[in-house]
Design a protein around this motif. Structure first.
Motif, PDB file in Angstrom:
ATOM      1  N   MET A  54      -8.578   3.977   3.721  1.00  0.00           N
ATOM      2  CA  MET A  54      -8.314   3.113   2.788  1.00  0.00           C
ATOM      3  C   MET A  54      -9.308   3.569   1.336  1.00  0.00           C
ATOM      4  N   GLU A  55      -8.610   3.281   0.351  1.00  0.00           N
ATOM      5  CA  GLU A  55      -9.381   3.583  -1.159  1.00  0.00           C
ATOM      6  C   GLU A  55     -10.070   2.202  -1.579  1.00  0.00           C
ATOM      7  N   LEU A  56     -11.133   2.181  -1.924  1.00  0.00           N
ATOM      8  CA  LEU A  56     -11.726   1.138  -2.479  1.00  0.00           C
ATOM      9  C   LEU A  56     -12.118   1.415  -3.813  1.00  0.00           C
ATOM     10  N   MET A  89     -13.559   5.307  -3.626  1.00  0.00           N
ATOM     11  CA  MET A  89     -14.370   5.477  -2.163  1.00  0.00           C
ATOM     12  C   MET A  89     -13.558   5.356  -1.092  1.00  0.00           C
ATOM     13  N   SER A  90     -13.279   6.401  -0.353  1.00  0.00           N
ATOM     14  CA  SER A  90     -12.445   6.404   0.781  1.00  0.00           C
ATOM     15  C   SER A  90     -13.103   6.164   2.111  1.00  0.00           C
ATOM     16  N   VAL A  91     -12.705   5.168   2.899  1.00  0.00           N
ATOM     17  CA  VAL A  91     -13.249   4.678   4.202  1.00  0.00           C
ATOM     18  C   VAL A  91     -11.982   4.842   5.197  1.00  0.00           C
ATOM     19  N   GLU A 121     -14.847  -7.697   3.926  1.00  0.00           N
ATOM     20  CA  GLU A 121     -13.380  -8.082   3.775  1.00  0.00           C
ATOM     21  C   GLU A 121     -12.347  -7.204   3.699  1.00  0.00           C
ATOM     22  N   PRO A 122     -12.397  -6.176   2.824  1.00  0.00           N
ATOM     23  CA  PRO A 122     -11.201  -5.309   2.633  1.00  0.00           C
ATOM     24  C   PRO A 122     -11.051  -4.486   3.695  1.00  0.00           C
ATOM     25  N   GLU A 127     -10.341  -2.196  11.578  1.00  0.00           N
ATOM     26  CA  GLU A 127     -11.100  -2.396  12.763  1.00  0.00           C
ATOM     27  C   GLU A 127     -10.092  -2.755  13.898  1.00  0.00           C
ATOM     28  N   ARG A 128     -10.584  -1.765  14.919  1.00  0.00           N
ATOM     29  CA  ARG A 128      -9.424  -1.750  16.110  1.00  0.00           C
ATOM     30  C   ARG A 128      -9.906  -2.486  17.338  1.00  0.00           C
TER      31      ARG A 128
END
Lengths: 122, 405
Positions: free
Chosen positions: B1-3, B11-13, B98-99, B104-105
């Protein structure tokens, strides 16, 4: 006095950060505009992982000479990291809490030697 | 996910896990010995909108169900089933959970909300959590009363039958469709005594006066049933007064107190404390600083205008001291003496119940109570768990948390 090896400076991306462990203590190490900064990863508020949050520039109000409000913008130079638990912001280059400068994260000295980066811990 | 970050950076998470983000909370729990006494969280949340397709199946009205089902079509944003909750609770993504929650698995069973709730409960050190919805906190602002009635009934059934039945550590105070007094009464009749339902909750951001005669038989039923009623604060940036504030911090700081100030004032001045002396009334998520304010305001004016409140036999503040309160978001940044005085005037030792509000952006860990320098160990344990066990008539938890065993 203990030196903790973080890694090779060249492997550390500018704008990046790492969390390292020294006993029970977590330390966040940042590289920003070529310099290294290190703080304890423990928010002064409720103990959150302050160093793990977003890196964000200061939001600024832009006023006209007659003091009327024009707009908001991001600072070009004042950069913060933000505790992901509740949003407490800290100046990346000093560890000062933006909302109250009397509050600061514990700061660690960082040295570069022979292309490697070390934190100086007790 | 890109924030999205400042100045066009990103920022990539790739992953997120509640247990990792709360590892410092787990450390606090170990250091403070939370394994030695029960901790009851009287206000926590899930995001029921992520289960909306499941909830809608419980809607009985065929037309409303079809309308709401249409809003669950993946990727289709053309239908707005809930009142818009204008605001930026995630602080522009800075409150990363939140985003990132969608990363979460969890396993297919039990229900994802149970797995996620257990994870933060075990990390923080909570034995029993009272769970409330999130987007539905704004449902009392829906212009169609029948939607509030239909959706809250469906949610209550879904929560009790589909979620709480699988996990006794999670309880709730069920949503009351307060804009329809008759439906409110029917809701209490239907759900009083159901496992997991330890009381009933009114979302405060609405425009119905609590002293209206239409509610008296509901209060009487709750009093007879020994079930508490809670008023859960929330903001409404579209409120006529709030339209004057231009930043989310202002709408939130004022809004979460405003409606509870109005409802509590009506409750006290109309003598509901005299009419329903055994009804337990709980005020949630307005913090604590509003209480000395309203106690002083009402007492001062009551002494000059007793004829305006003839039902009262004591000072307004005496009725307020009979009520119950949750701490979060507790005002911790000011003068500690002010906070200590607040605890004294509300009789916190018996009337204050711990609440986290997790996972919302301004949550409070148990340490906000446990670390207060002016409380002794007995007082801390009462606020963190003992008072809630008494108010809700709960059995002390027998099973210690897995992380404590």
């Amino acid at each position: 006095m203990t030196e903790i090896l973080i890694g090779k400076a060249a492997s550390f991306e500018d704008g990046g950060r790492r969390i390292v462990f020294h006993g029970d203590v977590e330390i966040g190490v940042f590289r920003w505009e070529g310099k290294f900064y290190a703080y304890e990863n423990l928010c002064v508020h409720q103990g959150g992982p302050a160093c793990e949050g977003l890196i964000m520039h200061q939001v600024e109000d832009v006023l006209a000479p007659d003091r009327t409000f024009i707009r908001q913008t991001f600072s070009e130079s004042d950069v913060h990291f933000v505790c992901p638990w509740h949003g407490y912001e800290y100046r990346l280059t000093t560890g000062e809490c933006v909302g109250d400068r009397r509050l600061k994260l514990r700061r660690y000295d960082v040295v570069e030697r022979g292309g490697e980066v070390f934190i100086i811990a007790e | 996910m890109e924030l999205p970050l400042s100045n066009h950076r990103r920022m990539s998470v790739d992953e997120f896990d509640t247990r990792i983000t709360l590892s410092h909370a787990a450390k606090q729990a170990r250091e403070r010995g939370y394994a030695n006494f029960p901790i009851i969280d009287v206000d926590s949340h899930h995001f029921e909108s992520e289960s909306f397709a499941e909830i809608v199946k419980y809607v009985e009205d065929p037309v409303i169900r079809q309308l709401l089902e249409a809003s669950t079509i993946a990727g289709y944003r053309g239908v707005g089933a809930l009142p818009a909750s204008l605001g930026y609770q995630d602080y522009g993504g800075r409150i990363m959970r939140e985003p990132l929650r969608r990363l979460e698995r969890t396993e297919p069973k039990p229900h994802r909300d149970i797995t996620l709730t257990r994870r933060w409960m075990d990390s923080i050190g909570i034995d029993i959590a009272i769970l409330f919805p999130t987007p539905m906190l704004h449902l009392g602002l829906h212009p169609q009363v029948e939607i509030e009635v239909a959706l809250s009934h469906a949610y209550n059934r879904w929560l009790v039958e589909h979620v709480l039945a699988q996990e006794p550590r999670i309880r709730t105070m069920l949503y009351l469709p307060f804009n329809d007094p008759a439906a409110t009464y029917r809701m209490v009749k239907e759900f009083a005594g159901r496992p997991g339902a330890v009381g009933f909750m009114v979302t405060s951001n609405r425009y119905r006066p609590v002293h209206h005669n239409d509610y008296m038989k509901t209060y009487a039923l709750l009093e007879e049933s020994n079930l508490p009623i809670a008023f859960h604060g929330a903001y409404n940036w579209n409120d006529q007064s709030m339209l004057m504030v231009n930043r989310f911090i202002s709408a939130h700081a004022l809004g979460f107190v405003w409606y509870n100030l109005v409802h509590l004032t009506n409750w006290v001045i109309n003598g509901l404390g005299e009419r329903f002396p055994k009804l337990k009334v709980l005020w949630i998520e307005s913090g604590l600083a509003w209480l000395p304010f309203i106690m002083q305001r009402l007492d001062n004016e009551y002494m000059m205008r007793t004829a305006d409140a003839p039902a009262l036999k004591r000072l307004p503040s005496d009725y307020i001291r009979d009520m119950y309160f949750t701490n979060q978001p507790m005002e911790k940044t000011g003068d500690m003496a002010l906070l200590e005085t607040t605890f004294r005037v509300i009789k916190a030792e018996t009337q204050l119940l711990y609440s986290s509000d997790y996972p919302h952006w301004d949550f409070d860990l148990p340490s906000v109570i446990y670390d207060l320098p002016f409380l002794n160990e007995t007082q801390k344990r009462a606020i963190l768990g003992g008072n809630a066990l008494r108010v809700f008539g709960m059995e002390p938890p027998k099973r210690k948390l897995a992380v404590r065993d």
